[in-house]
Design a protein around this motif. Structure first.
Motif, mmCIF file in Angstrom:
data_model
loop_
_atom_site.group_PDB
_atom_site.id
_atom_site.type_symbol
_atom_site.label_atom_id
_atom_site.label_comp_id
_atom_site.label_asym_id
_atom_site.label_seq_id
_atom_site.Cartn_x
_atom_site.Cartn_y
_atom_site.Cartn_z
ATOM 1 N N VAL A 213 23.991 54.169 57.906
ATOM 2 C CA VAL A 213 24.248 52.733 58.058
ATOM 3 C C VAL A 213 23.979 52.009 56.746
ATOM 4 C CG1 VAL A 213 23.460 50.604 59.177
ATOM 5 C CG2 VAL A 213 23.842 52.663 60.546
ATOM 6 N N LEU A 214 22.846 52.299 56.133
ATOM 7 C CA LEU A 214 22.504 51.646 54.871
ATOM 8 C C LEU A 214 23.508 51.991 53.777
ATOM 9 C CD1 LEU A 214 18.620 52.086 54.865
ATOM 10 C CD2 LEU A 214 19.899 49.958 55.164
ATOM 11 N N ALA A 215 23.949 53.243 53.748
ATOM 12 C CA ALA A 215 24.896 53.658 52.702
ATOM 13 C C ALA A 215 26.262 53.009 52.898
ATOM 14 C CB ALA A 215 25.030 55.180 52.700
ATOM 15 N N VAL A 216 26.756 53.010 54.130
ATOM 16 C CA VAL A 216 28.112 52.503 54.361
ATOM 17 C C VAL A 216 28.177 50.980 54.245
ATOM 18 C CG1 VAL A 216 28.152 52.089 56.885
ATOM 19 C CG2 VAL A 216 30.156 53.069 55.750
ATOM 20 N N THR A 217 27.044 50.310 54.416
ATOM 21 C CA THR A 217 27.028 48.836 54.292
ATOM 22 C C THR A 217 26.399 48.372 52.983
ATOM 23 O OG1 THR A 217 24.892 48.680 55.455
ATOM 24 C CG2 THR A 217 26.904 48.524 56.798
ATOM 25 N N PHE A 219 27.589 47.954 50.169
ATOM 26 C CA PHE A 219 28.415 47.032 49.391
ATOM 27 C C PHE A 219 28.080 45.579 49.709
ATOM 28 C CE2 PHE A 219 30.714 47.216 53.371
ATOM 29 C CZ PHE A 219 31.267 45.954 53.514
ATOM 30 N N PHE A 220 27.413 45.343 50.858
ATOM 31 C CA PHE A 220 26.984 43.986 51.184
ATOM 32 C C PHE A 220 25.535 43.725 50.789
ATOM 33 C CE2 PHE A 220 24.614 41.484 54.378
ATOM 34 C CZ PHE A 220 24.993 40.219 53.932
ATOM 35 N N TRP A 221 24.615 44.579 51.260
ATOM 36 C CA TRP A 221 23.202 44.219 51.109
ATOM 37 C C TRP A 221 22.634 44.480 49.716
ATOM 38 C CZ3 TRP A 221 19.774 48.134 50.004
ATOM 39 C CH2 TRP A 221 20.140 49.441 50.352
ATOM 40 N N THR A 507 29.414 53.751 46.700
ATOM 41 C CA THR A 507 28.564 54.366 47.723
ATOM 42 C C THR A 507 29.129 54.122 49.117
ATOM 43 O OG1 THR A 507 26.608 54.080 46.345
ATOM 44 C CG2 THR A 507 26.237 54.448 48.701
ATOM 45 N N SER A 508 29.500 52.875 49.399
ATOM 46 C CA SER A 508 30.035 52.531 50.719
ATOM 47 C C SER A 508 31.356 53.241 50.983
ATOM 48 C CB SER A 508 30.228 51.017 50.839
ATOM 49 O OG SER A 508 28.999 50.351 50.840
ATOM 50 N N GLY A 509 32.248 53.193 49.994
ATOM 51 C CA GLY A 509 33.542 53.848 50.164
ATOM 52 C C GLY A 509 33.409 55.349 50.338
#
Length: 533
Positions: A213-217, A219-221, A507-509
């Motif tokens: 969850v942290l990796a895929v998001t 790009f925001f946090w 990272t997210s992509g």
């Protein structure tokens, strides 16, 4: 259910909502950013008379790209928002139905729960009174998180992706709802520690899910944390409303604004007519847990809870205790679905479902009809007026000590030795260019852009392009470009990407691609093995 929850948008204009204009401003700014080749749209370039507002660095924009794309396709601001609300309501209905079906193991219970949730007073108020886009989007993911919790506690935790999807959705919709759901989930798991310690493999699955969850998001946090590290913003100086905004108990019965609504206050009493049997033990255990959670959250939304003692703690981030009504709505809706399924016999269920739909529809119509006359006209050229771009809610993401009234047009560059006037053609979105020939001896230039970390500047001289230092100006937090060498030429300022932003996007992509590949591989493997998908 979907039609009933959408009938207010059948009017020619939009209902006036508290935060709606701010979110329409966001949508328009995302559209303009995309057209100016900015992706992700970190800076809302047309906001604040074109000085730019960094809402995209702090407030999740992910799902607002949908109405922004409608705008690019030629739909009006109002039509784009109405189409967006249709999609939100469809997504919410699908989420609550399929998650309730998994939790309750019954299509009937899922239909009943969906009726309560879709027509819940607090959800409709979020859409049609408050215009709280982040919160009504977050309510799509509340059921998915609860579904993941039930999967963990009662179904062997074979679908950890449910928790992952739910929390990733909350991360990309509403940060306050994310924090509140994390606390609620933690408390629920505390009451089920024996289950967790009996299955120590659950801890590894939870850890892997959290990392994904942290990796895929990220790009925001990650860019958000980077901005917080670079300066101070109004969000950290806003007043605390926790104790003052707690509801009175009688407000829970209010039909028109912040309240839970009569159906969710009455139908849980049907639980008193059921006895626990071996055949319904699991279902009633879940229902009882949902009712207890719902009642506790209702109490916490009122002044009965000592919010005054928590005002100087991290719990103050909740801002308004009545935000817990959204979570209470979820738990009570699921509990009512289970109870109606267990209480009524097969031949009685159709009549009971009609009664549930009728009661919920009647009270939702009462709530919505009180709002139908309060309309807001949004013409096609609504944002052509610079003053309309000043709608930024409470302005939480402004750098501290920013004077909005001083962000004026026509645009002027303030140099250390004088001023330079800019024409409209010299500024496009977050990019502007000007010649410093008149002020070549100036050490710095304060340009008409509000400073956020990520701005870049360069000067084009006869000898080529040279990068210049950019920093926050004490002059109303504008972007300051340093030119200590007094180079003469054309200075260009634009918002680029920081290293953290680039790394987080990769990272997210990469994580999203890896997860998709994993689930496709797993699906094919199960298909070849003859296992259920």
């Amino acid at each position: 259910m979907i039609a009933l929850s959408l009938y207010p948008i059948l009017q020619s204009d939009l209902l006036y909502c508290h935060d709606q204009t701010f979110h329409l401003t966001r949508i328009e700014a995302i559209k303009d950013g995309l057209l100016h080749h900015q992706f992700p749209v970190y800076i809302h370039e047309t906001t604040l008379r074109g000085y730019g507002y960094g809402a995209g660095l702090f407030y999740p924009n992910f799902f607002l790209y949908i109405p922004a794309l409608f705008r690019i396709l030629g739909f009006s601001v109002m039509a784009s928002y109405k189409l967006f609300l249709i999609l939100v309501n469809i997504a919410t209905c699908l989420s609550i139905y399929f998650c309730s079906k998994y939790i309750c193991k019954s299509r009937y219970a899922a239909l009943v729960a969906s009726a309560f949730y879709m027509l819940a007073q607090y959800r409709l108020i979020n859409i049609y009174t408050r215009g709280a886009a982040g919160e009504f989007l977050a309510m799509i993911f509340f059921p998915i998180v609860l579904c993941g919790i039930i999967d963990l506690l009662y179904c062997g935790f074979h679908r950890p992706w449910l928790l992952g999807l739910g929390f990733a959705g909350l991360m990309l919709t509403h940060s306050i709802s994310l924090a509140a759901m994390l606390v609620i989930t933690f408390v629920i798991l505390l009451f089920h520690l024996p289950t967790l310690f009996k299955n120590k493999g659950y801890f590894l699955k939870l850890a892997v899910t959290a990392v994904c969850v942290l990796a895929v998001t990220s790009f925001f946090w990650l860019p958000m944390l980077e901005q917080f590290a670079s300066g101070k913003f109004l969000v950290s100086t806003t007043e605390n409303y926790l104790n003052a905004s707690a509801l009175s108990v009688t407000r829970l019965f209010d039909f028109y604004y912040k309240g839970i609504g009569f159906p969710l206050l009455f139908f849980p009493f049907l639980r008193l007519f059921l006895r626990r049997k071996p055949s319904n033990s699991r279902s009633l255990k879940i229902a009882d847990g949902c009712f207890i959670a719902g009642i506790v959250l209702l109490g916490m939304s009122t002044g009965l809870f000592p919010w005054g003692r928590l005002e100087e703690t991290p719990f103050s981030l909740l801002q308004f205790p009545w935000r817990l009504l959204g979570f209470a709505t979820l738990f009570l809706s699921i509990g009512c679905g289970i109870v109606c399924h267990q209480l009524f016999r097969r031949r009685e269920r159709t009549i009971a479902l009609i009664l549930v739909l009728t009661v919920n529809a009647a009270f939702s119509i009462v709530t919505l009809n009180s709002r139908l006359g309060d309309l807001e006209v949004i013409p096609g050229n609504y944002f052509s007026s610079p003053e309309r771009t000043l709608s930024i809610g409470m302005g939480e993401w402004l750098p501290v000590e920013t004077d909005i009234d001083a962000l004026n047009t026509p645009y002027t560059v303030f140099a250390s030795g004088g001023t330079i006037s800019l024409s409209e053609s010299q500024k496009t979105g977050c990019t502007l260019s000007f010649s410093n020939e008149e002020q070549v001896e100036s050490d710095y230039f304060d340009v008409p852009l509000l400073y956020y970390l990520g701005y870049r500047a360069s000067i084009e001289t006869e000898d080529g392009k040279t990068p210049l230092t950019v920093e926050r100006s004490p002059n109303n937090n504008l972007v300051r470009v340093q030119n200590p060498q007094h180079l003469e030429g054309t200075i260009t300022v634009r918002y680029g990407k920081t290293t953290v932003q680039v790394v987080s996007l990769i990272t997210s992509g990469g994580t999203a691609a890896a997860l998709i590949a994993y689930f496709l591989y797993r699906s094919q493997k199960r298909k070849k093995s003859g296992l259920p998908q």
